[in-house]
Design a protein around this motif. Structure first.
Motif, short mmCIF file in Angstrom:
data_model
loop_
_atom_site.label_atom_id
_atom_site.label_comp_id
_atom_site.label_asym_id
_atom_site.label_seq_id
_atom_site.Cartn_x
_atom_site.Cartn_y
_atom_site.Cartn_z
N LEU A 23 0.83 -1.19 0.00
CA LEU A 23 0.00 0.00 0.00
C LEU A 23 0.86 1.24 0.00
O LEU A 23 2.00 1.22 0.48
N PRO A 24 0.35 2.35 -0.56
CA PRO A 24 1.11 3.60 -0.51
C PRO A 24 1.42 3.99 0.93
O PRO A 24 0.65 3.73 1.84
N ALA A 30 -2.30 8.10 9.28
CA ALA A 30 -3.37 8.54 10.18
C ALA A 30 -3.06 8.14 11.61
O ALA A 30 -2.39 7.15 11.88
N ASP A 31 -3.57 8.93 12.57
CA ASP A 31 -3.28 8.68 13.98
C ASP A 31 -4.17 7.58 14.57
O ASP A 31 -3.71 6.75 15.34
N TRP A 32 -5.45 7.59 14.23
CA TRP A 32 -6.38 6.64 14.85
C TRP A 32 -6.23 5.25 14.24
O TRP A 32 -6.00 5.09 13.04
N ARG A 33 -6.37 4.23 15.08
CA ARG A 33 -6.40 2.83 14.65
C ARG A 33 -7.46 2.10 15.45
O ARG A 33 -7.64 2.36 16.64
N PRO A 34 -8.17 1.15 14.84
CA PRO A 34 -9.14 0.36 15.60
C PRO A 34 -8.45 -0.53 16.63
O PRO A 34 -7.31 -0.95 16.42
N LEU A 61 -8.66 -2.24 4.49
CA LEU A 61 -8.56 -1.72 5.86
C LEU A 61 -7.83 -2.69 6.78
O LEU A 61 -7.06 -2.29 7.65
N GLN A 62 -8.06 -3.97 6.57
CA GLN A 62 -7.40 -4.98 7.42
C GLN A 62 -5.88 -4.89 7.25
O GLN A 62 -5.13 -4.98 8.24
N THR A 63 -5.43 -4.72 6.02
CA THR A 63 -3.99 -4.60 5.78
C THR A 63 -3.46 -3.27 6.31
O THR A 63 -2.40 -3.22 6.95
N ALA A 64 -4.20 -2.19 6.05
CA ALA A 64 -3.72 -0.87 6.44
C ALA A 64 -3.68 -0.68 7.95
O ALA A 64 -2.76 -0.05 8.49
N LEU A 273 -13.17 9.72 11.92
CA LEU A 273 -13.69 10.12 10.62
C LEU A 273 -12.55 10.42 9.65
O LEU A 273 -12.57 9.99 8.49
N ASP A 274 -11.54 11.12 10.13
CA ASP A 274 -10.41 11.49 9.28
C ASP A 274 -9.62 10.27 8.83
O ASP A 274 -9.24 10.14 7.67
N ALA A 275 -9.38 9.33 9.76
CA ALA A 275 -8.60 8.14 9.43
C ALA A 275 -9.30 7.28 8.40
O ALA A 275 -8.68 6.79 7.44
N LEU A 276 -10.62 7.09 8.56
CA LEU A 276 -11.36 6.28 7.60
C LEU A 276 -11.42 6.96 6.23
O LEU A 276 -11.22 6.32 5.20
N ASN A 277 -11.66 8.25 6.22
CA ASN A 277 -11.71 8.97 4.96
C ASN A 277 -10.37 8.90 4.22
O ASN A 277 -10.32 8.70 3.00
N LYS A 278 -9.27 9.04 4.96
CA LYS A 278 -7.95 8.97 4.33
C LYS A 278 -7.69 7.59 3.73
O LYS A 278 -7.12 7.47 2.64
N GLU A 279 -8.12 6.54 4.44
CA GLU A 279 -7.90 5.20 3.91
C GLU A 279 -8.76 4.93 2.68
O GLU A 279 -8.34 4.21 1.76
N ILE A 280 -9.96 5.50 2.64
CA ILE A 280 -10.79 5.36 1.44
C ILE A 280 -10.10 6.02 0.26
O ILE A 280 -10.09 5.48 -0.86
N LYS A 281 -9.50 7.16 0.49
CA LYS A 281 -8.78 7.86 -0.59
C LYS A 281 -7.64 6.99 -1.12
O LYS A 281 -7.45 6.85 -2.33
N VAL A 282 -6.87 6.42 -0.21
CA VAL A 282 -5.77 5.53 -0.62
C VAL A 282 -6.31 4.34 -1.39
O VAL A 282 -5.77 3.94 -2.44
N PHE A 283 -7.38 3.74 -0.88
CA PHE A 283 -8.02 2.59 -1.51
C PHE A 283 -8.43 2.91 -2.95
O PHE A 283 -8.14 2.16 -3.89
N LEU A 284 -9.08 4.05 -3.15
CA LEU A 284 -9.58 4.41 -4.48
C LEU A 284 -8.48 4.84 -5.43
O LEU A 284 -8.68 4.84 -6.65
N GLU A 285 -7.32 5.18 -4.91
CA GLU A 285 -6.19 5.56 -5.75
C GLU A 285 -5.34 4.37 -6.17
O GLU A 285 -4.43 4.51 -7.00
N ARG A 286 -5.62 3.19 -5.63
CA ARG A 286 -4.87 2.01 -6.00
C ARG A 286 -5.11 1.67 -7.48
O ARG A 286 -6.24 1.69 -7.97
N ALA A 287 -4.05 1.33 -8.19
CA ALA A 287 -4.16 1.05 -9.62
C ALA A 287 -5.07 -0.14 -9.90
O ALA A 287 -5.84 -0.14 -10.86
N ASP A 288 -5.00 -1.18 -9.04
CA ASP A 288 -5.83 -2.36 -9.29
C ASP A 288 -7.31 -2.06 -9.10
O ASP A 288 -8.16 -2.57 -9.83
#
Length: 333
Positions: A23-24, A30-34, A61-64, A273-288
């Motif tokens: 992953l990028p 992000a600071d928050w983690r589950p 999300l599981q990987t990130a 909210l910020d952590a989840l939104n940032k991960e969605i951005k990373v997810f959607l920017e993945r080439a695959d």
């Protein structure tokens, strides 16, 4: 003609991509983690787009985050049963809703017995948007929206159109089109997109309002005539099919799509909210992810929580006005 690969096959194949893919580095910032298992509630049965998008995001999300992320299917009530489950949970980031127009825009106006309100959910970001498509059986001399309008005017009450069900996005697409043009067709609702498509292919109905898939392969095989797609821009997979907007001024603002996005219960802490939104951005920017979404005619549609909140409000108002004019009311079940 080579048939396009099916939506389910493409998406299922994408879901099988190893969650251990690199992953990028931005996904680690992000600071928050589950601190416990993350539940992604899908208010639909397994196998559909809502379900597969949830599974793709869960793997990411599981990987990130280094924490288990599981998908739970809670279908029924037009998506309201699973959504109601989410609004009852703590807004701590451990319960996530994978939403779509049904329970997150249409339901508020069409159902009499709603169990939640829009303000009980926090929009996080959209994931993808897919056009709807309007097509006609070759037995009728209709190959464009302009020809459809002319045919209805010359042959009032003779055309029937099919959809995947009353109150579904394709039905409301048709209702809005008819409202804006002042025309009438007889609606024949089916229990799902599959039966509606089969009726169109058999000539039992003359016009079909549907999601881009599974109709597009039938158009490419010459079994149906594509009239238009319903988004402002043409579909990348079928650039020769015009948009509804191109027909005339009364349809200049026409914009309907199937969209799939992410929500949390209301009032999550800002870091969540910020952590989840940032991960969605990373997810959607993945080439695959971009590549596999493009194969089904979808485009990724990341937005900030405010942008997505504004989008949901506009969609809710749009569908609410269509439903009110149609006089539609149903029970969620």
């Amino acid at each position: 003609m080579t048939r396009l690969i099916s939506r389910r096959r493409v998406l299922t194949g994408a879901a099988a991509i190893s969650a251990a893919a690199i992953l990028p580095r931005a996904s680690l910032g992000a600071d928050w983690r589950p601190t416990e298992t993350v539940r992604l509630i899908v208010p639909a049965a397994p196998g559909g787009t809502t379900d597969v998008m949830g599974r793709l995001l869960a793997a990411h999300l599981q990987t990130a985050w280094g924490q288990s992320a599981v998908v739970e299917n809670r279908s029924g009530g037009g998506g309201t049963i699973g959504t109601a489950e989410v609004v009852r949970q703590k807004a701590d980031g451990h319960t996530i809703l994978v939403g779509n127009p049904g329970p997150n825009a249409i339901a508020y106006s069409i159902f009499r017995n709603m169990k939640y309100k829009p303000e009980e959910l926090q929009p996080v970001s959209n994931l993808i948007r897919i056009p709807n498509i309007i097509s006609a059986h070759p037995s009728v001399p209709i190959k464009s929206i302009a020809e459809l309008i002319a045919y209805i005017k010359a042959n009032p009450d003779k055309l029937t159109y099919g959809s995947s069900g009353i109150g579904q996005s394709p039905h409301l697409t048709a209702a809005w089109f008819l409202q804006l043009t002042g025309l009438k067709m007889v609606h024949v609702p089916f229990r799902g997109a599959g039966p509606a498509l089969q009726a169109a292919l058999g000539g039992d109905i003359q016009v079909l309002f549907d999601n881009l898939y599974p109709t597009l392969p039938q158009v490419q095989d010459g079994k149906l005539n594509a009239l238009a797609v319903t988004t402002p821009e043409r579909a990348a997979l079928a650039p020769k099919i015009p948009t509804v907007r191109e027909t005339g001024p009364e349809l200049a603002k026409f914009d309907v799509s199937s969209w799939f996005g992410i929500f949390l219960p209301k009032a999550p802490p800002a870091p969540v909210l910020d952590a989840l939104n940032k991960e969605i951005k990373v997810f959607l920017e993945r080439a695959d992810i971009k590549e596999n979404m493009a194969k089904i005619g979808a485009r990724t549609d990341y937005g900030t929580p405010q942008q997505y909140s504004d989008f949901i409000a506009a969609e809710t108002a749009k569908f609410g006005a269509i439903i009110k004019q149609e006089g539609l009311q149903m029970d969620a079940g």
